[in-house]
Write a protein that holds these residues in place. Structure first.
Motif, mmCIF file in Angstrom:
data_model
loop_
_atom_site.group_PDB
_atom_site.id
_atom_site.type_symbol
_atom_site.label_atom_id
_atom_site.label_comp_id
_atom_site.label_asym_id
_atom_site.label_seq_id
_atom_site.Cartn_x
_atom_site.Cartn_y
_atom_site.Cartn_z
ATOM 1 N N GLU A 63 0.806 -1.336 0.132
ATOM 2 C CA GLU A 63 -0.074 -0.104 -0.028
ATOM 3 C C GLU A 63 0.822 1.186 -0.091
ATOM 4 O OE1 GLU A 63 -3.924 -1.966 2.687
ATOM 5 O OE2 GLU A 63 -2.252 -0.749 3.526
ATOM 6 N N THR A 64 2.229 1.103 0.225
ATOM 7 C CA THR A 64 3.105 2.024 0.219
ATOM 8 C C THR A 64 3.457 2.759 -0.938
ATOM 9 O OG1 THR A 64 3.867 1.736 2.737
ATOM 10 C CG2 THR A 64 5.176 3.033 1.481
ATOM 11 N N GLY A 65 3.763 3.796 -1.247
ATOM 12 C CA GLY A 65 4.315 4.429 -2.407
ATOM 13 C C GLY A 65 5.868 4.708 -2.355
ATOM 14 N N GLY A 66 6.276 5.386 -3.451
ATOM 15 C CA GLY A 66 7.782 5.966 -3.459
ATOM 16 C C GLY A 66 8.649 4.808 -3.799
ATOM 17 N N GLY A 67 8.335 3.782 -4.520
ATOM 18 C CA GLY A 67 9.337 2.819 -5.164
ATOM 19 C C GLY A 67 9.526 1.950 -4.179
#
Length: 273
Positions: A63-67
């Protein structure tokens, strides 16, 4: 009010002296805190691990973004900040956004995969887990290198909050044969027939898969299991054969000294073919 050159120099020297004194005081009296007394992780400091729920960590990574590097590092550190670790409050101060540089093999360069970069960054700040930290890093690298990923069981897909419809975006799973991003993506592209630009769901699931595996290893080590005896904690038989000549302290004849545990034949064809 104006200030002449002599007055300006006097004030600068006075400020510099005060700053130097504060720096010395901070080093000796405040230890791992800044000038305001706030905690700050120092080089070489180690924080205590506490067992985590591997699937919940994988879900957070998904669910986390940023690569990929940020997904894995942020997920595990965030879980540790909410865990029963005696250092939970210290984990909460770590600026996980610093891991954002690791996407696509370090800012798009296709080198070390961010999942593994995150594993190293994390485990490097963990206190010794029954002498298994190095083995956990090795096992994480070899697992990524040799296993068909991302994980694709119905249980895992549901656990991270994805769907069967999203599986169409992934296409086929693949084996990286290397800890390098470009090898991993290229092999996936060849297997799935999809270009790099469409890697989104595949790489989100890969980050979730690696977060799950890393936490599972950490939990097992914390429970007393000897991770170093696992097959995936060691280089392959082929890589070990190469190391017999291309050693770290001794080599065979004029052979170059090499320090690596990654697969050799992914890039090198060997001497006899």
């Amino acid at each position: 009010m104006s200030m002449n050159r002599r007055q300006a120099l006097t004030q600068i020297i006075g400020l510099s002296t005060a700053a130097a004194g504060a720096t010395l005081l901070g080093t000796s009296a405040f230890a791992a805190t800044d000038a305001d007394g706030n905690y700050r992780l120092e080089l070489g400091e180690k924080l205590k691990y506490a067992p985590l729920d591997a699937m919940l960590t994988a879900k957070l990574a998904y669910e986390t973004g940023g690569g990929c590097m940020h997904q894995v590092f942020h997920a595990i550190v965030t879980m540790l900040a909410a865990s029963g670790s005696v250092d939970a409050s210290k984990f909460a101060t770590i600026p996980t956004a610093l891991a954002g540089y690791g996407w696509a093999g370090v800012v798009g360069q296709g080198t070390l995969c961010g999942n593994l970069n995150a594993a190293g960054m994390l485990i490097n700040i963990l206190d010794d887990i029954n002498g298994q930290n190095s083995a956990i890093i090795g096992a994480s690298f070899r697992y990524y290198e040799t296993n068909d990923l991302p994980l694709s069981s119905a249980e895992f897909i549901a656990g991270i909050g994805s769907t069967d419809a999203k599986s169409l975006e992934v296409g086929k799973t693949s084996i990286a044969n290397s800890p390098l991003c470009h090898s991993s993506i290229s092999n996936w592209s060849a297997a799935s027939g999809k270009p790099f630009a469409l890697k989104g769901e595949r790489c989100k699931r890969l980050s979730a898969s690696m977060a799950f595996y890393i936490v599972d290893l950490l939990n097992r080590a914390n429970a007393g299991e000897d991770i170093s005896v696992l097959a995936e904690a060691k280089p392959s038989a082929e890589a070990q054969a190469c190391q017999s000549c291309h050693g770290v302290t001794e080599t065979m004849g004029s052979a170059a000294s090499v320090k690596t545990d990654m697969e050799c034949t992914t890039c090198h064809t060997g001497h006899y073919n």
